[in-house]
Write a protein that holds these residues in place. Structure first.
Motif, PDB file in Angstrom:
ATOM      1  N   TRP A   1      25.806   3.605-105.968  1.00  7.28           N
ATOM      2  CA  TRP A   1      26.726   2.952-105.776  1.00  7.28           C
ATOM      3  C   TRP A   1      26.537   2.070-104.317  1.00  7.28           C
ATOM      4  O   TRP A   1      27.287   0.894-104.218  1.00  7.28           O
ATOM      5  CB  TRP A   1      27.952   3.803-105.657  1.00  7.28           C
ATOM      6  CG  TRP A   1      28.113   4.617-107.020  1.00  7.28           C
ATOM      7  CD1 TRP A   1      28.030   5.728-107.156  1.00  7.28           C
ATOM      8  CD2 TRP A   1      28.632   3.891-107.981  1.00  7.28           C
ATOM      9  NE1 TRP A   1      28.240   6.145-108.659  1.00  7.28           N
ATOM     10  CE2 TRP A   1      28.795   4.771-109.100  1.00  7.28           C
ATOM     11  CE3 TRP A   1      28.985   2.405-108.538  1.00  7.28           C
ATOM     12  CZ2 TRP A   1      28.930   4.697-110.515  1.00  7.28           C
ATOM     13  CZ3 TRP A   1      29.380   2.178-109.839  1.00  7.28           C
ATOM     14  CH2 TRP A   1      29.393   3.329-110.757  1.00  7.28           C
ATOM     15  N   VAL A   2      25.545   2.543-103.433  1.00  9.70           N
ATOM     16  CA  VAL A   2      25.518   1.667-102.353  1.00  9.70           C
ATOM     17  C   VAL A   2      24.833   0.532-102.682  1.00  9.70           C
ATOM     18  O   VAL A   2      25.135  -0.666-102.177  1.00  9.70           O
ATOM     19  CB  VAL A   2      24.843   2.753-101.278  1.00  9.70           C
ATOM     20  CG1 VAL A   2      24.250   1.681-100.047  1.00  9.70           C
ATOM     21  CG2 VAL A   2      25.524   3.646-100.518  1.00  9.70           C
ATOM     22  N   ALA A   3      23.755   0.706-103.527  1.00  5.81           N
ATOM     23  CA  ALA A   3      22.996  -0.507-103.933  1.00  5.81           C
ATOM     24  C   ALA A   3      23.808  -1.381-104.916  1.00  5.81           C
ATOM     25  O   ALA A   3      23.548  -2.677-104.712  1.00  5.81           O
ATOM     26  CB  ALA A   3      21.759  -0.082-104.995  1.00  5.81           C
ATOM     27  N   PHE A   4      24.583  -1.068-105.630  1.00  8.35           N
ATOM     28  CA  PHE A   4      25.606  -1.616-106.621  1.00  8.35           C
ATOM     29  C   PHE A   4      26.514  -2.563-105.494  1.00  8.35           C
ATOM     30  O   PHE A   4      26.953  -3.588-105.813  1.00  8.35           O
ATOM     31  CB  PHE A   4      26.349  -1.174-107.582  1.00  8.35           C
ATOM     32  CG  PHE A   4      27.342  -1.717-108.299  1.00  8.35           C
ATOM     33  CD1 PHE A   4      26.781  -2.489-109.302  1.00  8.35           C
ATOM     34  CD2 PHE A   4      28.714  -1.808-107.989  1.00  8.35           C
ATOM     35  CE1 PHE A   4      27.870  -3.504-110.026  1.00  8.35           C
ATOM     36  CE2 PHE A   4      29.571  -2.666-108.971  1.00  8.35           C
ATOM     37  CZ  PHE A   4      29.346  -3.454-109.899  1.00  8.35           C
ATOM     38  N   CYS A   5      27.281  -1.945-104.545  1.00  5.55           N
ATOM     39  CA  CYS A   5      28.036  -2.815-103.547  1.00  5.55           C
ATOM     40  C   CYS A   5      27.448  -3.860-102.909  1.00  5.55           C
ATOM     41  O   CYS A   5      27.834  -4.970-102.767  1.00  5.55           O
ATOM     42  CB  CYS A   5      28.718  -1.559-102.678  1.00  5.55           C
ATOM     43  SG  CYS A   5      30.148  -0.918-103.486  1.00  5.55           S
ATOM     44  N   LEU A   6      26.267  -3.397-102.395  1.00  5.37           N
ATOM     45  CA  LEU A   6      25.321  -4.394-101.888  1.00  5.37           C
ATOM     46  C   LEU A   6      25.031  -5.592-102.875  1.00  5.37           C
ATOM     47  O   LEU A   6      24.972  -6.852-102.360  1.00  5.37           O
ATOM     48  CB  LEU A   6      24.117  -3.824-101.135  1.00  5.37           C
ATOM     49  CG  LEU A   6      24.341  -2.948-100.035  1.00  5.37           C
ATOM     50  CD1 LEU A   6      23.050  -2.220 -99.849  1.00  5.37           C
ATOM     51  CD2 LEU A   6      24.644  -3.751 -98.571  1.00  5.37           C
ATOM     52  N   CYS A   7      24.786  -5.328-103.714  1.00  7.33           N
ATOM     53  CA  CYS A   7      24.339  -6.543-104.955  1.00  7.33           C
ATOM     54  C   CYS A   7      25.519  -7.196-104.955  1.00  7.33           C
ATOM     55  O   CYS A   7      25.498  -8.429-105.230  1.00  7.33           O
ATOM     56  CB  CYS A   7      23.871  -5.616-106.147  1.00  7.33           C
ATOM     57  SG  CYS A   7      23.054  -6.911-107.322  1.00  7.33           S
ATOM     58  N   LEU A   8      26.772  -6.572-105.333  1.00  8.52           N
ATOM     59  CA  LEU A   8      28.001  -7.239-105.875  1.00  8.52           C
ATOM     60  C   LEU A   8      28.520  -8.221-104.674  1.00  8.52           C
ATOM     61  O   LEU A   8      28.715  -9.441-105.102  1.00  8.52           O
ATOM     62  CB  LEU A   8      29.141  -6.120-106.105  1.00  8.52           C
ATOM     63  CG  LEU A   8      30.268  -7.003-106.832  1.00  8.52           C
ATOM     64  CD1 LEU A   8      30.022  -7.426-108.081  1.00  8.52           C
ATOM     65  CD2 LEU A   8      31.275  -5.831-106.768  1.00  8.52           C
ATOM     66  N   PHE A   9      28.318  -7.695-103.370  1.00  6.82           N
ATOM     67  CA  PHE A   9      28.863  -8.680-102.351  1.00  6.82           C
ATOM     68  C   PHE A   9      28.082  -9.399-101.680  1.00  6.82           C
ATOM     69  O   PHE A   9      28.117 -10.687-101.216  1.00  6.82           O
ATOM     70  CB  PHE A   9      29.753  -7.611-101.375  1.00  6.82           C
ATOM     71  CG  PHE A   9      30.923  -7.033-102.103  1.00  6.82           C
ATOM     72  CD1 PHE A   9      32.124  -7.881-102.569  1.00  6.82           C
ATOM     73  CD2 PHE A   9      30.936  -5.428-102.336  1.00  6.82           C
ATOM     74  CE1 PHE A   9      32.969  -7.160-103.227  1.00  6.82           C
ATOM     75  CE2 PHE A   9      31.818  -4.949-102.827  1.00  6.82           C
ATOM     76  CZ  PHE A   9      33.136  -5.896-103.309  1.00  6.82           C
ATOM     77  N   LEU A  10      26.535  -8.942-101.476  1.00  5.97           N
ATOM     78  CA  LEU A  10      25.697  -9.462-100.545  1.00  5.97           C
ATOM     79  C   LEU A  10      24.537  -9.896-101.524  1.00  5.97           C
ATOM     80  O   LEU A  10      23.303  -9.999-100.930  1.00  5.97           O
ATOM     81  CB  LEU A  10      25.358  -8.722 -99.532  1.00  5.97           C
ATOM     82  CG  LEU A  10      26.435  -8.681 -98.569  1.00  5.97           C
ATOM     83  CD1 LEU A  10      26.027  -7.702 -97.501  1.00  5.97           C
ATOM     84  CD2 LEU A  10      26.950  -9.994 -97.935  1.00  5.97           C
ATOM     85  N   GLY A  11      24.654 -10.016-103.005  1.00  7.55           N
ATOM     86  CA  GLY A  11      23.402  -9.834-103.714  1.00  7.55           C
ATOM     87  C   GLY A  11      22.672 -11.395-103.744  1.00  7.55           C
ATOM     88  O   GLY A  11      21.521 -11.547-103.799  1.00  7.55           O
TER      89      GLY A  11
END
Length: 133
Positions: free
Chosen positions: A77-87
């Motif tokens: 979930w941390v990786a997904f949020c980083l990808c979604l907003f700062l990908g």
């Protein structure tokens, strides 16, 4: 010719069941007619069983702890949020410890948006936690 029928005598000797009174073979321990036990089973007739267990197998399991061999455990979930907003800037790649891919995402805008979109979907399909090599 003689019309009398002769019954041949059988060589097996017979005895009577103590429960139903029927004729059974002399060697029978259980009545063949009623199924009851007519005499004790002799213990010395059964062979003695000897088990020699020389099992010298050792555990050859070569599984090792994934965290101990240079593999990093990451939260999905941390990786997904980083990808979604700062990908587009490769933040999720830097989080995974892939600095080279992070720089490539940074300079190409998430591989022109295509890499960012694929990474968002692939992160949703990973288990939590997942391991990064």
């Amino acid at each position: 010719m003689d019309n009398t029928t002769h019954t041949p005598e059988t060589s097996t000797r017979m005895k009577f069941c103590s429960h139903c009174g029927g004729k059974i073979p002399e060697a029978a321990v259980i009545c063949t007619l009623c199924g009851c036990q007519v005499e004790q089973i002799k213990q010395n007739e059964q062979p003695s069983i000897i088990i020699n267990n020389a099992n010298t197998n050792t555990n050859a399991n070569m599984n090792v702890n994934a965290a101990a061999v240079g593999v990093r455990m990451r939260n999905k979930w941390v990786a997904f949020c980083l990808c979604l907003f700062l990908g587009y800037f490769g933040a999720h790649k830097f989080y995974e410890g892939k600095a080279g891919m992070g720089l490539l995402y940074l300079f190409t805008g998430g591989l022109f948006g295509i890499g960012w979109f694929i990474d968002c979907i692939s992160l949703l399909c990973k288990p939590n936690p997942y391991y990064v090599h």
